[in-house]
Design a protein around this motif. Structure first.
Motif, PDB file in Angstrom:
ATOM      1  N   VAL A   1      -3.203   1.559  -6.124  1.00  0.00           N
ATOM      2  CA  VAL A   1      -4.530   2.145  -5.958  1.00  0.00           C
ATOM      3  C   VAL A   1      -5.290   1.400  -4.870  1.00  0.00           C
ATOM      4  O   VAL A   1      -5.713   1.994  -3.892  1.00  0.00           O
ATOM      5  N   SER A   2      -5.441   0.075  -5.031  1.00  0.00           N
ATOM      6  CA  SER A   2      -6.177  -0.696  -4.024  1.00  0.00           C
ATOM      7  C   SER A   2      -5.933  -2.194  -4.199  1.00  0.00           C
ATOM      8  O   SER A   2      -5.516  -2.640  -5.265  1.00  0.00           O
ATOM      9  N   ILE A   3      -6.219  -2.929  -3.124  1.00  0.00           N
ATOM     10  CA  ILE A   3      -6.199  -4.394  -3.159  1.00  0.00           C
ATOM     11  C   ILE A   3      -7.374  -4.889  -2.334  1.00  0.00           C
ATOM     12  O   ILE A   3      -7.634  -4.384  -1.241  1.00  0.00           O
ATOM     13  N   LYS A   4      -8.064  -5.881  -2.877  1.00  0.00           N
ATOM     14  CA  LYS A   4      -9.129  -6.570  -2.142  1.00  0.00           C
ATOM     15  C   LYS A   4      -8.733  -8.039  -2.056  1.00  0.00           C
ATOM     16  O   LYS A   4      -8.428  -8.665  -3.070  1.00  0.00           O
TER      17      LYS A   4
ATOM     18  N   GLU B   1      -6.383  -6.474  -7.481  1.00  0.00           N
ATOM     19  CA  GLU B   1      -5.521  -5.310  -7.292  1.00  0.00           C
ATOM     20  C   GLU B   1      -5.770  -4.285  -8.390  1.00  0.00           C
ATOM     21  O   GLU B   1      -6.057  -4.650  -9.526  1.00  0.00           O
ATOM     22  N   GLU B   2      -5.608  -3.018  -8.035  1.00  0.00           N
ATOM     23  CA  GLU B   2      -5.693  -1.955  -9.029  1.00  0.00           C
ATOM     24  C   GLU B   2      -4.431  -1.112  -8.936  1.00  0.00           C
ATOM     25  O   GLU B   2      -4.046  -0.684  -7.841  1.00  0.00           O
ATOM     26  N   TRP B   3      -3.800  -0.907 -10.096  1.00  0.00           N
ATOM     27  CA  TRP B   3      -2.547  -0.160 -10.186  1.00  0.00           C
ATOM     28  C   TRP B   3      -2.660   0.915 -11.254  1.00  0.00           C
ATOM     29  O   TRP B   3      -3.317   0.714 -12.274  1.00  0.00           O
TER      30      TRP B   3
ATOM     31  N   LYS C   1       0.812  -1.223   0.000  1.00  0.00           N
ATOM     32  CA  LYS C   1       0.000   0.000   0.000  1.00  0.00           C
ATOM     33  C   LYS C   1       0.843   1.270   0.000  1.00  0.00           C
ATOM     34  O   LYS C   1       0.362   2.328  -0.395  1.00  0.00           O
TER      35      LYS C   1
END
Length: 129
Positions: A67-70, A85-87, A61
């Motif tokens: 950006v985010s990870i779930k 994941e978003e990058w 992070k």
């Protein structure tokens, strides 16, 4: 007539390509890259895998372009874990991110709780609804 029948599938594919590529700026809502990482844990090692992934994600992070990870767990089989994941930058993800000390440490330790290497795939968002 035979030539037309043989060429028809290629014409359809070309037309579909033109339709999909036409005005891509307006259809793409985000240039971010989505990364799906599928893990399979060793039997009875799901909790250990989740703990190690949580520790890893806390470090990830802090990286640029993150950006985010779930983190998802299969409700029918907890040995199946999925990271969504978003990058902001696919090149960063494929290069610098993969070389970070925290990811390298996770890869080394993963032999203790994962059944094998993860399946990783990169995706682009086409549309959001």
């Amino acid at each position: 007539m035979k030539t037309i029948k043989k060429a028809f599938p290629f014409v359809v594919l070309f037309a579909a390509f033109l339709c999909l590529s036409w005005n891509t700026e307006s259809t793409l809502t985000s240039k971010n890259t989505i990364v799906l990482v599928k893990y399979k844990t060793q039997p009875d090692k799901s909790a250990e895998a989740i703990n190690n992934l949580t520790t890893l994600i806390e470090q990830v992070k802090k990286e640029p372009n993150f950006v985010s990870i779930k983190l998802h767990v299969d409700p029918k089989d907890p040995t199946n874990i999925l990271l969504y994941e978003e990058w902001q930058d696919a090149a960063y993800y494929g290069n610098e991110h993969m070389k970070t000390p925290h990811l390298q440490e996770f890869i080394t330790n993963a032999r203790n709780f994962l059944a094998g290497p993860p399946e990783i795939s990169l995706w682009q968002i086409e549309k959001e609804f």
